[in-house]
Design an enzyme around this catalytic site. Structure first.
Site, PDB file in Angstrom:
ATOM      1  N   VAL A   1       0.872  -1.164   0.000  1.00  7.42           N
ATOM      2  CA  VAL A   1       0.000   0.000   0.000  1.00  7.42           C
ATOM      3  C   VAL A   1       0.917   1.224   0.000  1.00  7.42           C
ATOM      4  CG1 VAL A   1      -1.893   1.192   1.153  1.00  7.42           C
ATOM      5  CG2 VAL A   1      -1.675  -1.294   1.370  1.00  7.42           C
TER       6      VAL A   1
ATOM      7  N   GLU B   1      -3.070  10.492  -2.344  1.00  7.93           N
ATOM      8  CA  GLU B   1      -3.525  11.831  -1.997  1.00  7.93           C
ATOM      9  C   GLU B   1      -4.745  11.846  -1.080  1.00  7.93           C
ATOM     10  OE1 GLU B   1      -4.188  13.816  -5.695  1.00  7.93           O
ATOM     11  OE2 GLU B   1      -2.100  13.640  -6.316  1.00  7.93           O
ATOM     12  N   THR B   2      -5.320  10.661  -0.800  1.00  7.73           N
ATOM     13  CA  THR B   2      -6.540  10.626   0.010  1.00  7.73           C
ATOM     14  C   THR B   2      -6.319   9.811   1.279  1.00  7.73           C
ATOM     15  OG1 THR B   2      -7.415   8.598  -0.967  1.00  7.73           O
ATOM     16  CG2 THR B   2      -7.891  10.665  -2.132  1.00  7.73           C
TER      17      THR B   2
ATOM     18  N   HIS C   1      -7.673   7.086   1.939  1.00  8.20           N
ATOM     19  CA  HIS C   1      -7.845   5.666   1.647  1.00  8.20           C
ATOM     20  C   HIS C   1      -6.635   4.865   2.141  1.00  8.20           C
ATOM     21  CE1 HIS C   1      -9.552   2.183  -0.295  1.00  8.20           C
ATOM     22  NE2 HIS C   1      -8.461   2.001  -0.997  1.00  8.20           N
TER      23      HIS C   1
END
Length: 181
Positions: free
Chosen positions: A82, A86-87, A89
């Protein structure tokens, strides 16, 4: 000065083990490095393995749970990567995939967690590459060590309670036909 980390010696198994490697190949090059490290470690221990792919890191624990219920693996190796985007998430995937694997482990599954959580592709490459940090091998080694511990502690019980597959039972360490005097 580079940090030095201690690594346990290779796990010693009483008999060969069968592991399932579950990988999320979103970053195929990273997944391939992790798999190479894990399979080398598993084979060096005398164990066997199968590999399955899932869409993403969040599905790894679910696949392991399904395999535990429906198959006959001794342990599991969770592999994925991972990379922060930018988020938010990233935080969800990192936290929830780790939490799910931990919960399965607390239920007694022998899982080596090799899901990398990194800031960028260079960090992932450094951790996954078998010639560098080799985190795939580390995850496989962790699973093998947990299998060895489970086998060590999962032997014959010491006689308190009921003994499965027996007409006899024991209470507080004494067989029912044993004189108590």
């Amino acid at each position: 000065m580079a940090e030095s980390h201690y690594t346990l010696p290779r796990a010693e198994l009483d008999k060969p083990a069968k592991l399932l490697i579950v990988t999320a190949p979103f970053y195929r090059d990273i997944a391939d490095h992790l798999i190479a490290g894990a399979t080398t470690e598993i084979e060096a221990s005398g164990a066997t393995h199968e590999i399955v792919e899932v869409p993403g890191a969040l599905e790894i624990a679910t696949a392991i749970g399904i395999a535990e219920r429906l198959s006959n693996f001794d342990g599991y190796v969770a592999l994925g990567c991972v990379i922060r985007g930018e988020t938010t998430h990233y935080e969800t995937v990192c936290n929830d995939s780790s939490r799910a694997l931990t919960l399965l482990g607390l239920q007694g599954l022998c899982i080596g967690n090799g899901i990398l959580t990194v800031e960028n592709h260079d960090q992932a490459e450094a951790r996954a590459n078998p010639e560098k940090m080799n985190k795939g091998a580390g995850a496989a080694a962790a699973a093998l060590h947990l299998i060895a511990l489970g086998r060590k502690w999962g032997g014959a019980r010491k006689g308190v309670g009921f003994i499965p597959d027996s007409e006899d039972y024991q209470i507080a360490g004494k067989a029912k036909d044993t004189p108590t005097g």
